[in-house]
Design a protein around this motif. Structure first.
Motif, PDB file in Angstrom:
ATOM      1  N   LEU A   3      -0.810 -22.220  -5.408  1.00 18.06           N
ATOM      2  CA  LEU A   3      -2.139 -21.646  -5.581  1.00 18.06           C
ATOM      3  C   LEU A   3      -2.966 -21.724  -4.302  1.00 18.06           C
ATOM      4  CD1 LEU A   3      -3.060 -22.906  -9.149  1.00 18.06           C
ATOM      5  CD2 LEU A   3      -2.293 -20.640  -8.457  1.00 18.06           C
ATOM      6  N   TYR A   4      -2.624 -22.610  -3.409  1.00 17.38           N
ATOM      7  CA  TYR A   4      -3.309 -22.702  -2.125  1.00 17.38           C
ATOM      8  C   TYR A   4      -2.676 -21.756  -1.103  1.00 17.38           C
ATOM      9  CZ  TYR A   4      -5.604 -24.653   1.952  1.00 17.38           C
ATOM     10  OH  TYR A   4      -6.346 -24.798   3.082  1.00 17.38           O
ATOM     11  N   LEU A   5      -1.357 -21.623  -1.126  1.00 16.61           N
ATOM     12  CA  LEU A   5      -0.659 -20.827  -0.123  1.00 16.61           C
ATOM     13  C   LEU A   5      -0.817 -19.316  -0.308  1.00 16.61           C
ATOM     14  CD1 LEU A   5       2.643 -22.841   0.356  1.00 16.61           C
ATOM     15  CD2 LEU A   5       0.678 -22.708   1.875  1.00 16.61           C
ATOM     16  N   ILE A   6      -0.950 -18.865  -1.530  1.00 10.70           N
ATOM     17  CA  ILE A   6      -1.083 -17.417  -1.758  1.00 10.70           C
ATOM     18  C   ILE A   6      -2.369 -16.870  -1.126  1.00 10.70           C
ATOM     19  CG2 ILE A   6      -1.391 -15.641  -3.531  1.00 10.70           C
ATOM     20  CD1 ILE A   6       0.632 -17.224  -5.223  1.00 10.70           C
ATOM     21  N   PRO A   7      -3.544 -17.446  -1.397  1.00  9.78           N
ATOM     22  CA  PRO A   7      -4.748 -16.941  -0.724  1.00  9.78           C
ATOM     23  C   PRO A   7      -4.722 -17.175   0.785  1.00  9.78           C
ATOM     24  CG  PRO A   7      -5.347 -18.224  -2.643  1.00  9.78           C
ATOM     25  CD  PRO A   7      -3.888 -18.418  -2.430  1.00  9.78           C
ATOM     26  N   ALA A   8      -4.114 -18.271   1.234  1.00  4.88           N
ATOM     27  CA  ALA A   8      -4.015 -18.524   2.674  1.00  4.88           C
ATOM     28  C   ALA A   8      -3.185 -17.439   3.348  1.00  4.88           C
ATOM     29  CB  ALA A   8      -3.409 -19.900   2.927  1.00  4.88           C
ATOM     30  N   THR A   9      -2.119 -17.019   2.694  1.00  2.00           N
ATOM     31  CA  THR A   9      -1.299 -15.938   3.227  1.00  2.00           C
ATOM     32  C   THR A   9      -2.064 -14.626   3.233  1.00  2.00           C
ATOM     33  OG1 THR A   9       0.659 -17.060   2.362  1.00  2.00           O
ATOM     34  CG2 THR A   9       0.908 -14.742   2.955  1.00  2.00           C
ATOM     35  N   LEU A  10      -2.856 -14.396   2.220  1.00  2.00           N
ATOM     36  CA  LEU A  10      -3.685 -13.194   2.161  1.00  2.00           C
ATOM     37  C   LEU A  10      -4.682 -13.156   3.319  1.00  2.00           C
ATOM     38  CD1 LEU A  10      -4.646 -10.649   0.608  1.00  2.00           C
ATOM     39  CD2 LEU A  10      -6.223 -12.166  -0.596  1.00  2.00           C
ATOM     40  N   VAL A  11      -5.353 -14.274   3.579  1.00  4.15           N
ATOM     41  CA  VAL A  11      -6.307 -14.344   4.689  1.00  4.15           C
ATOM     42  C   VAL A  11      -5.589 -14.112   6.012  1.00  4.15           C
ATOM     43  CG1 VAL A  11      -7.835 -15.900   5.974  1.00  4.15           C
ATOM     44  CG2 VAL A  11      -7.963 -15.795   3.496  1.00  4.15           C
ATOM     45  N   PHE A  12      -4.442 -14.729   6.193  1.00  4.44           N
ATOM     46  CA  PHE A  12      -3.696 -14.547   7.431  1.00  4.44           C
ATOM     47  C   PHE A  12      -3.269 -13.085   7.601  1.00  4.44           C
ATOM     48  CE2 PHE A  12      -0.090 -14.847  10.333  1.00  4.44           C
ATOM     49  CZ  PHE A  12      -0.623 -15.668  11.315  1.00  4.44           C
ATOM     50  N   ALA A  13      -2.863 -12.439   6.521  1.00  8.21           N
ATOM     51  CA  ALA A  13      -2.443 -11.034   6.596  1.00  8.21           C
ATOM     52  C   ALA A  13      -3.615 -10.117   6.943  1.00  8.21           C
ATOM     53  CB  ALA A  13      -1.810 -10.613   5.276  1.00  8.21           C
ATOM     54  N   ILE A  14      -4.780 -10.370   6.350  1.00 10.46           N
ATOM     55  CA  ILE A  14      -5.964  -9.561   6.662  1.00 10.46           C
ATOM     56  C   ILE A  14      -6.353  -9.742   8.122  1.00 10.46           C
ATOM     57  CG2 ILE A  14      -8.437  -9.300   6.219  1.00 10.46           C
ATOM     58  CD1 ILE A  14      -7.837 -10.035   3.284  1.00 10.46           C
ATOM     59  N   ALA A  15      -6.357 -10.979   8.573  1.00  9.93           N
ATOM     60  CA  ALA A  15      -6.726 -11.255   9.963  1.00  9.93           C
ATOM     61  C   ALA A  15      -5.683 -10.682  10.931  1.00  9.93           C
ATOM     62  CB  ALA A  15      -6.868 -12.755  10.171  1.00  9.93           C
ATOM     63  N   LEU A  16      -4.425 -10.761  10.575  1.00  6.79           N
ATOM     64  CA  LEU A  16      -3.363 -10.222  11.430  1.00  6.79           C
ATOM     65  C   LEU A  16      -3.467  -8.698  11.527  1.00  6.79           C
ATOM     66  CD1 LEU A  16      -0.854 -10.894  13.098  1.00  6.79           C
ATOM     67  CD2 LEU A  16       0.489 -10.583  11.019  1.00  6.79           C
ATOM     68  N   ARG A  17      -3.772  -8.055  10.426  1.00  4.15           N
ATOM     69  CA  ARG A  17      -3.948  -6.600  10.443  1.00  4.15           C
ATOM     70  C   ARG A  17      -5.111  -6.208  11.346  1.00  4.15           C
ATOM     71  NH1 ARG A  17      -5.859  -3.721   5.197  1.00  4.15           N
ATOM     72  NH2 ARG A  17      -7.045  -2.154   6.260  1.00  4.15           N
ATOM     73  N   THR A  18      -6.177  -6.975  11.292  1.00  6.46           N
ATOM     74  CA  THR A  18      -7.321  -6.715  12.157  1.00  6.46           C
ATOM     75  C   THR A  18      -6.957  -6.916  13.617  1.00  6.46           C
ATOM     76  OG1 THR A  18      -8.788  -7.468  10.389  1.00  6.46           O
ATOM     77  CG2 THR A  18      -9.721  -7.340  12.591  1.00  6.46           C
ATOM     78  N   LEU A  19      -6.195  -7.949  13.912  1.00  9.10           N
ATOM     79  CA  LEU A  19      -5.770  -8.207  15.286  1.00  9.10           C
ATOM     80  C   LEU A  19      -4.894  -7.077  15.816  1.00  9.10           C
ATOM     81  CD1 LEU A  19      -5.528 -10.136  17.760  1.00  9.10           C
ATOM     82  CD2 LEU A  19      -3.479 -11.043  16.655  1.00  9.10           C
ATOM     83  N   MET A  20      -3.991  -6.590  15.010  1.00 11.90           N
ATOM     84  CA  MET A  20      -3.092  -5.527  15.455  1.00 11.90           C
ATOM     85  C   MET A  20      -3.829  -4.214  15.706  1.00 11.90           C
ATOM     86  SD  MET A  20      -0.332  -6.829  15.990  1.00 11.90           S
ATOM     87  CE  MET A  20       0.061  -8.526  15.831  1.00 11.90           C
ATOM     88  N   ARG A  21      -4.925  -4.000  15.002  1.00  9.93           N
ATOM     89  CA  ARG A  21      -5.722  -2.788  15.214  1.00  9.93           C
ATOM     90  C   ARG A  21      -6.622  -2.892  16.440  1.00  9.93           C
ATOM     91  NH1 ARG A  21      -7.881  -0.762   9.348  1.00  9.93           N
ATOM     92  NH2 ARG A  21      -5.861  -0.118   8.554  1.00  9.93           N
ATOM     93  N   ASP A  22      -6.917  -4.103  16.870  1.00 10.39           N
ATOM     94  CA  ASP A  22      -7.813  -4.312  18.011  1.00 10.39           C
ATOM     95  C   ASP A  22      -7.022  -4.155  19.307  1.00 10.39           C
ATOM     96  OD1 ASP A  22      -9.791  -5.007  19.763  1.00 10.39           O
ATOM     97  OD2 ASP A  22     -10.059  -7.037  19.012  1.00 10.39           O
ATOM     98  N   VAL A  23      -7.357  -3.132  20.083  1.00  7.55           N
ATOM     99  CA  VAL A  23      -6.618  -2.868  21.309  1.00  7.55           C
ATOM    100  C   VAL A  23      -7.073  -3.774  22.459  1.00  7.55           C
ATOM    101  CG1 VAL A  23      -6.093  -0.490  20.707  1.00  7.55           C
ATOM    102  CG2 VAL A  23      -8.190  -0.996  21.941  1.00  7.55           C
TER     103      VAL A  23
END
Length: 76
Positions: A3-23
């Motif tokens: 229950l702790y790792l699922i939201p943590a993975t979600l936050v990491f995925a959102i942040a990673l997607r933002t990083l990949m879009r930032d040139v």
């Protein structure tokens, strides 16, 4: 633990997607990845902030982050 790792993975995925879009962001910088790891570990604080920002960004539409350029007037 799951229950702790699922939201943590979600936050990491959102942040990673933002990083990949930032040139402009350095993807090889160690400090960037440390920040992402801390954000994922502190998801009870960061996830509501991310969702709040995304929610209000959708309500107001796209915004221009650059300041408006003043019009130049030719002086005689």
């Amino acid at each position: 633990m799951t229950l702790y790792l699922i939201p943590a993975t979600l936050v990491f995925a959102i942040a990673l997607r933002t990083l990949m879009r930032d040139v402009t962001a350095s993807k090889a910088d160690v400090e960037t990845w440390i920040c992402f790891t801390v954000a994922a570990l502190l998801w009870p604080l960061t996830l509501p902030a991310i969702l709040y920002k995304k929610y209000f960004a959708n309500l107001t539409g796209p915004t221009n982050l650059l300041p408006a350029q003043p019009k130049r007037v030719n002086a005689l």
